[in-house]
Scaffold this active site. Structure first.
Site, PDB file in Angstrom:
ATOM      1  N   HIS A  36       8.196 -61.944 -15.609  1.00  0.00           N
ATOM      2  CA  HIS A  36       9.217 -62.998 -15.672  1.00  0.00           C
ATOM      3  C   HIS A  36       9.991 -63.051 -14.367  1.00  0.00           C
ATOM      4  O   HIS A  36       9.914 -62.139 -13.527  1.00  0.00           O
ATOM      5  CB  HIS A  36      10.158 -62.757 -16.850  1.00  0.00           C
ATOM      6  CG  HIS A  36      10.919 -61.463 -16.789  1.00  0.00           C
ATOM      7  ND1 HIS A  36      12.237 -61.342 -17.139  1.00  0.00           N
ATOM      8  CD2 HIS A  36      10.543 -60.187 -16.417  1.00  0.00           C
ATOM      9  CE1 HIS A  36      12.651 -60.095 -17.007  1.00  0.00           C
ATOM     10  NE2 HIS A  36      11.634 -59.373 -16.576  1.00  0.00           N
ATOM     11  N   CYS A  87      13.192 -68.896 -14.384  1.00  0.00           N
ATOM     12  CA  CYS A  87      12.336 -68.267 -15.401  1.00  0.00           C
ATOM     13  C   CYS A  87      11.295 -69.236 -15.957  1.00  0.00           C
ATOM     14  O   CYS A  87      10.102 -68.910 -16.032  1.00  0.00           O
ATOM     15  CB  CYS A  87      13.190 -67.671 -16.517  1.00  0.00           C
ATOM     16  SG  CYS A  87      14.133 -68.871 -17.501  1.00  0.00           S
ATOM     17  N   HIS A 138      16.057 -67.840 -21.674  1.00  0.00           N
ATOM     18  CA  HIS A 138      15.160 -67.123 -20.772  1.00  0.00           C
ATOM     19  C   HIS A 138      13.753 -67.108 -21.370  1.00  0.00           C
ATOM     20  O   HIS A 138      13.576 -67.161 -22.585  1.00  0.00           O
ATOM     21  CB  HIS A 138      15.657 -65.690 -20.554  1.00  0.00           C
ATOM     22  CG  HIS A 138      14.928 -64.938 -19.480  1.00  0.00           C
ATOM     23  ND1 HIS A 138      14.876 -65.368 -18.178  1.00  0.00           N
ATOM     24  CD2 HIS A 138      14.192 -63.775 -19.529  1.00  0.00           C
ATOM     25  CE1 HIS A 138      14.169 -64.507 -17.447  1.00  0.00           C
ATOM     26  NE2 HIS A 138      13.741 -63.538 -18.249  1.00  0.00           N
TER      27      HIS A 138
END
Length: 400
Positions: free
Chosen positions: A350, A278, A338
């Site tokens: 993402h 990520c 994240h």
């Protein structure tokens, strides 16, 4: 005879008691030193991903040894000052990295399309991060065929010798002064001759930087950091100086770049077109627009300017980063796990399984309930001077 025996036993007892007392003194001193070490570590090296401070105190043959290694001379100086101020006697064996005595070449350039940089000096170790071809690295120490290196974003981990070309300061300066190209196609190859039907020299990924030897109408003749020669199609690359002068990180370019990675597989530790995690995804998007940002989501969250999302998403702009995880509670700090990038229209892009676009709008078909429910905060990295850990390649001469 009995009196002599009693005197002997008493003497032995005193020696034992003295030895025990001396050992207790040493153990107390070791505890004091280790407490001072932890104080200095907390001040100078709270994040072991970007700084080494592995000092320890131990006993050897009745002596106290200050051992270990650190990348921070100021931290060592502070620790020694603290110990001396407490009148603690010790032998200093704390090594400053880079290991100047055993490393005549303390610079390296990545010589593969992507260098896999690992958490320990073995191929089976966790992938910590990656660095693309031409990236300069600081070499800190060597262990067998592995080198502990520091990337431009300060990340410290291990790379094998097959992925890098070592060089001294003069060699690095010569490379810095040379003309270069940057590969901008998502992925491809360099070739042995000016013909894409010839034998490849190696694969390339977007962001690869190579030294330019000469050029013609169709090809760049380039040299790798390890001396290999190759040809790269001009349709897939650009002069590094030209690219840098034309590159401008803005809302449109960040969004456009992010979409070129659509569908790329998630790879823990990945920061290239071979796979991204990520934060590796957001890092790659910004790098291809001339900005180097911190490696991990938990580091990126400390960069840039806070955005007020308390009443909704109206203040968000394309390029802003969204951070997700567990909010702080009594006794537990916030945990960022994240990150994604806002692209407008209530959507963010993402890397989660693969690079994809989701929405924070519960009525949208691509609504991401899981991440929306664990949203923590958002940061703006564009057009802000907040956070000295963001590098602008136009200002920091990393490749030239």
């Amino acid at each position: 005879m009995i009196k002599t025996s009693i005197l002997y036993i008493s003497a032995v007892t005193l020696v034992i008691l003295a030895a025990c007392e001396s050992q207790r003194d040493i153990e107390a001193t070791l505890q004091e030193i280790n407490a001072q070490i932890e104080d200095v570590r907390a001040d100078y090296a709270p994040d072991k991903r970007v700084a080494v401070f592995s000092a320890e105190a131990r006993q050897e043959a009745g002596q106290i040894i200050l051992a270990g290694e650190t990348t921070m001379p100021d931290a060592k100086a502070e620790l020694i000052q603290k110990l001396e101020s407490h009148s603690i006697s010790f032998t200093d064996s704390l090594l400053i990295l880079p290991d100047a005595e055993n490393l005549p070449q303390r610079n390296a350039l990545v010589s593969n399309s992507v260098a896999n940089i690992r958490s320990a000096p073995r191929h089976s170790a966790e992938l910590a991060t990656q660095a693309t071809l031409g990236t300069p690295l600081k070499v800190l120490k060597k262990e067998n065929s592995w080198y502990l290196v520091q990337t431009p974003d300060k990340y410290i981990a291990w790379v094998d010798d097959g992925a890098i070309a070592l060089m001294d300061n003069d060699g690095l300066n010569q490379w810095m002064a040379a003309d270069k190209i940057i590969y901008l196609h998502p992925s491809g190859f360099s070739y042995e001759a000016e013909d894409i039907q010839t034998q490849p020299v190696s694969d390339l990924v977007s962001g690869s930087v190579l030294q330019l030897l000469e050029e013609d109408e169709a090809f760049y003749h380039v040299e790798y950091p390890d001396g290999r020669s190759a040809y790269v199609s001009k349709t897939e690359a650009l002069s590094y100086d030209e690219w840098l002068s034309e590159t401008e990180a803005n809302e449109e370019t960040l969004v456009n770049t992010s979409k070129t990675l659509m569908g790329l597989p998630y790879l823990w530790g990945g920061t290239s077109f071979k796979g991204v995690d990520c934060s590796g995804f957001t890092k790659t998007v910004y790098f291809l627009n001339g900005m180097i940002i911190p490696r991990d989501a938990s580091q990126q969250v400390h960069s840039g300017q806070d955005i007020d999302t308390s009443t909704g998403w109206a203040a968000m702009q394309p390029g802003d980063l969204l951070f997700f995880g567990t909010a702080a509670e009594e006794g537990n700090a916030e945990k960022v796990v994240h990150v994604g990038m806002w692209i407008g229209n209530n959507e963010f892009i993402h890397s989660a399984g693969r690079v994809k676009i989701n929405s924070v709008d519960e009525n949208a078909s691509n609504f991401d309930a899981y991440n929306t429910n664990r949203f923590l905060r958002a940061k703006r990295l564009l057009n802000t001077t907040t956070g000295g850990d963001i590098l602008d390649l136009k200002q920091v001469k990393l490749y030239n």
